[in-house]
Design a protein around this motif. Sequence first.
Motif, PDB file in Angstrom:
ATOM      1  N   LEU A 189     -52.945  47.437  22.793  1.00  0.00           N
ATOM      2  CA  LEU A 189     -54.112  48.334  22.778  1.00  0.00           C
ATOM      3  C   LEU A 189     -54.768  48.367  21.398  1.00  0.00           C
ATOM      4  O   LEU A 189     -55.992  48.481  21.289  1.00  0.00           O
ATOM      5  N   LYS A 231     -55.092  45.942  19.419  1.00  0.00           N
ATOM      6  CA  LYS A 231     -55.896  44.729  19.339  1.00  0.00           C
ATOM      7  C   LYS A 231     -57.194  44.881  20.146  1.00  0.00           C
ATOM      8  O   LYS A 231     -58.272  44.504  19.696  1.00  0.00           O
ATOM      9  N   VAL A 232     -57.065  45.476  21.325  1.00  0.00           N
ATOM     10  CA  VAL A 232     -58.229  45.635  22.207  1.00  0.00           C
ATOM     11  C   VAL A 232     -59.236  46.630  21.607  1.00  0.00           C
ATOM     12  O   VAL A 232     -60.441  46.539  21.846  1.00  0.00           O
ATOM     13  N   VAL A 278     -63.380  44.763  16.998  1.00  0.00           N
ATOM     14  CA  VAL A 278     -64.047  45.018  18.288  1.00  0.00           C
ATOM     15  C   VAL A 278     -65.116  46.110  18.115  1.00  0.00           C
ATOM     16  O   VAL A 278     -66.201  46.036  18.694  1.00  0.00           O
ATOM     17  N   PHE A 314     -62.910  46.290  27.954  1.00  0.00           N
ATOM     18  CA  PHE A 314     -61.571  46.606  27.424  1.00  0.00           C
ATOM     19  C   PHE A 314     -60.492  46.333  28.476  1.00  0.00           C
ATOM     20  O   PHE A 314     -59.412  45.842  28.154  1.00  0.00           O
ATOM     21  N   CYS A 330     -59.761  42.732  28.833  1.00  0.00           N
ATOM     22  CA  CYS A 330     -59.065  42.267  27.620  1.00  0.00           C
ATOM     23  C   CYS A 330     -57.577  42.609  27.683  1.00  0.00           C
ATOM     24  O   CYS A 330     -56.740  41.828  27.237  1.00  0.00           O
ATOM     25  N   ILE A 331     -57.266  43.764  28.252  1.00  0.00           N
ATOM     26  CA  ILE A 331     -55.856  44.137  28.396  1.00  0.00           C
ATOM     27  C   ILE A 331     -55.164  43.177  29.360  1.00  0.00           C
ATOM     28  O   ILE A 331     -54.090  42.651  29.075  1.00  0.00           O
ATOM     29  N   GLN A 358     -54.267  39.906  27.922  1.00  0.00           N
ATOM     30  CA  GLN A 358     -53.054  39.919  27.093  1.00  0.00           C
ATOM     31  C   GLN A 358     -51.818  39.557  27.910  1.00  0.00           C
ATOM     32  O   GLN A 358     -50.827  39.101  27.355  1.00  0.00           O
TER      33      GLN A 358
END
Lengths: 107, 406
Positions: free
Chosen positions: B109, B111-112, B117, B217, B220-221, B224
């Motif tokens: 999270l 990173k996201v 960002v 978001f 993006c999670i 991962q």
Amino acid sequence: MPAITFIHPDGKSERVETSGGESVMQAATRHGLDGILAECGGNAMCATCHVYVDESWLARLAAMAGDEDALLDGTAAERRPNSRLSCQIDITPELDGLVVRLPERQV
Amino acid sequence: MTVSGTPASTDPASVPHLDVDPFDMTFFADPYPAHQRLREAGPVVYLDKWNVYGVARYAEVHAVLNDPVTFCSSRGVGLSDFKKETPWRPPSLILEADPPAHTRTRAVLSKVLSPTVMKQIRDRFAAAAEERVDALLEKRSFDAITDLAEAYPLSIFPDALGLKPEGREHLIPYASVVFNAFGPPNELRQQAIARSAPHQAYVAEQCQRDNLAPGGFGACIHAQADEGAITATEAPLLVRSLLSAGLDTTVNGIGAAVYCLARFPDQWQRLRDDLTLARNAFEEAVRFESPVQTFFRTTTREVELSGATIGEGEKVLMFLAAANRDPRRWDQPDSYDITRRTSGHVGFGSGIHMCVGQLVARLEGEVMLTALARRIAKIEITGEPKRRFNNTLRGLDSLPVTITPA
């Protein structure tokens, strides 16, 4: 106690006496120094305590961790090879006389 | 203030017992006298109503937040102890987890929602704030909660997550359940959970990969999981964290800031004179109002905290809001000062669990306050503000205002 010199973007320098067991960020905020924001309070989450470490001192600092490295990619002012987050630099007696330059902006 | 592993022979009875119920309506209506009582009673107190320890001074709140090994989160950050009771929903993989499990999910999270960002979404968030002010200037008189504090985050955050347009009306009610559920089994909690089924169903569905737009978001999670950072079954639960904690919190944060700036016209004027103060004006509102008022931890061993011995398996309630106004830490804690050095406040928590979405919250707050202050000369409160009651969140239900264009 070790002292640190902060050089503002306008060239003005400020010498800060530190106390034991604090980070460069904590010393700066405790002295009310302008130019260090430290929004996350030293939890390595925000990149608003960015500093440029004087080249002659760089090698004497402990290596940065991966999270600091990643955060430095998001700094408001340009990242340079001597960029560090001041909350991640713990002051040790060997760092007496450390010189860091403040970026133009933190957000 | 000390945290020690070798408890001194202190008498447990030396911890002051208080009859304060911090989840009672009268407490919510005006928590400040009780916060003071809690702080002044001692560094550690015991609340007989719910059989929990409490800390309300800055030093102890900060110490508990920063010792996750002793004060764990995996047994729940509400009153309910997950070791003794079944959680009302599958536990969060980040909020209700300890290292090392927490370290992995937290990294995802972080990173996201990283500073990098934020740079990418900043212009979009700022443009939406300008559009919101356009709409408010048309109206002149409006409810600053519905039409501003809710409308703005609703106009950007669900899109940033990549949610479908349908069903978004469940988002705020779902968050309200989540934050009520941290409280004790009072009426607020019981009713919230009793009515939660449709909101839970919506959220579970939206967390699935197919329902999240590319680039958001949420996507993006899930990406991962492809990288191997998390498993495919963990990804939806991490998306759920953003749905739980990413909207209602910023609604209350922006609501707090607008309420402060409307109440303290001198601070509004300072902001208008220097728009670069917008970010700190928001931050100071988070300190001053503390939209998230409390969280619990559970002790993993017997521990001595500032002279008080706390046994293993005890719930400790941290009064974040009281710490944020502790005179031991803050000069003039009860004044809203947009030039205050706010660094170190615990409105977003502190330590490894410090709000992972704090950068999104600050971005929303900063661009919204900037847009308001640039184009509005005056905000006047024109009716009695109404409070919204929640076991964890502090905020208003309505705030009638009239604005004067700049």
